[in-house]
Design an enzyme around this catalytic site. Structure first.
Site, PDB file in Angstrom:
ATOM      1  N   SER A 133       0.840  -1.194   0.000  1.00 48.00           N
ATOM      2  CA  SER A 133       0.000   0.000   0.000  1.00 48.00           C
ATOM      3  C   SER A 133       0.880   1.251   0.000  1.00 48.00           C
ATOM      4  CB  SER A 133      -0.924   0.013   1.236  1.00 48.00           C
ATOM      5  OG  SER A 133      -0.170   0.305   2.402  1.00 48.00           O
ATOM      6  N   SER A 146       0.920   3.661   2.261  1.00 43.93           N
ATOM      7  CA  SER A 146       0.949   4.328   3.565  1.00 43.93           C
ATOM      8  C   SER A 146       2.336   4.819   3.970  1.00 43.93           C
ATOM      9  CB  SER A 146       0.403   3.390   4.645  1.00 43.93           C
ATOM     10  OG  SER A 146       1.296   2.315   4.881  1.00 43.93           O
ATOM     11  N   LYS A 152       5.367   0.186   9.275  1.00 39.60           N
ATOM     12  CA  LYS A 152       5.178   1.590   9.635  1.00 39.60           C
ATOM     13  C   LYS A 152       6.478   2.083  10.282  1.00 39.60           C
ATOM     14  CE  LYS A 152       0.680   1.266   8.712  1.00 39.60           C
ATOM     15  NZ  LYS A 152       0.055   1.893   7.511  1.00 39.60           N
ATOM     16  N   SER A 207      -2.853   6.704   5.914  1.00 41.16           N
ATOM     17  CA  SER A 207      -2.294   5.583   6.664  1.00 41.16           C
ATOM     18  C   SER A 207      -3.185   5.247   7.853  1.00 41.16           C
ATOM     19  CB  SER A 207      -0.885   5.933   7.166  1.00 41.16           C
ATOM     20  OG  SER A 207      -0.389   4.914   8.009  1.00 41.16           O
TER      21      SER A 207
END
Length: 267
Positions: free
Chosen positions: A67, A69, A124, A231
């Site tokens: 993704s 994010s 992350k 995100s």
């Protein structure tokens, strides 16, 4: 069933057949007899499966970015390598730490099992360590009462899934002395309160239209994506326990759509 579990099952199966042949079947075969095909294949694949299992479990593991994010640090389609031992050696499958080495640091890009579904891996940036107070107010980050400086670094445009063109502002955020890029979309809300879940230790956080304030519990971490307004991270689903950590991302080894990204380190 996860790939690691499948690999472990294959390792046990081929290893058992190898041992069975070494200590039993081989003595029963006539010298001129050939090995059964299932024995031959198991003996051939066992060392390969063992090597892959050890490398993935204790050294490095590949991971694909699914993704946007973490844009601009990581792009969709990046294949990265994750250091499995920097945060300590863990038993495969159960992910229990057996040797302590290092602790995650603010600013690390970390892969972990998603708390709501541990079969799914997320990536992350580590924003808060155990005991830290995190405030995200008016799209600015405060750490233990100190504003983390973010200098404007131009504009950044990208195309997300569905061929939607997205215009954002790029910043260089200084997180406790470590710089990294982030994206801010001035057209999007700071946080969508209707998307915030009642996660474990939710009482450690307070939410309003203007700010989010959380104190990170012991043994847990607060994670955020670099693409701040695109995100779903600790702001929405809570903290990441130490037992869900996979490892630290450190290298982009392939991107079939952007070959110039091959070999870039993950900062």
């Amino acid at each position: 069933m996860t790939f690691a579990l499948i690999l472990f099952v294959l390792l046990v199966l081929t290893g058992a057949i190898w041992l069975l042949d070494k200590f039993m079947l081989r003595q029963r075969r006539a010298p001129a007899d050939k090995q059964p095909w299932w024995v031959e294949y198991s003996i051939s694949f066992f060392p390969v499966i063992l090597a892959v299992f050890v490398l993935r479990s204790f050294v490095v593991e590949p991971f694909k970015i699914p993704s946007g994010s973490m844009i601009p640090t990581l792009h969709v389609g990046d294949f990265i390598l994750v250091n499995r031992y920097t945060y300590g050696l863990r038993l495969p499958i159960v992910n229990r730490k057996i040797v302590e080495i290092n602790q995650p640091q603010r600013g690390d890009v970390m892969v972990f099992h998603y708390p709501n579904d541990p079969s799914v891996d997320y990536i992350k940036r580590v924003i808060g360590l155990p005991g830290d107070e995190i405030i995200y107010r008016d799209k600015q980050l405060w750490l233990n009462g100190k504003l983390q400086a973010a200098a404007r670094d131009g504009d950044y445009n990208y195309v997300e899934s569905g061929l939607n063109f997205v215009h954002t502002e790029r910043y260089r955020e200084n997180l406790d002395g470590r710089e990294h890029p982030i994206l801010i979309n001035p057209e999007r809300a700071q946080i969508h309160l209707n998307g915030v879940e009642r996660f474990p230790q939710f009482e450690q956080c307070r939410y309003s239209e203007r700010e989010m304030r959380c104190t990170v519990p012991a043994g847990q971490y607060f994670m955020m994506g670099d693409n701040r307004d695109n995100s779903r991270d600790s702001r929405y689903w809570g903290f990441v326990p130490d037992e869900l950590i996979v490892g630290k991302a450190f290298l982009i080894w392939m991107n079939f759509d952007e070959l110039k990204r091959v070999g870039l380190s993950v900062e």
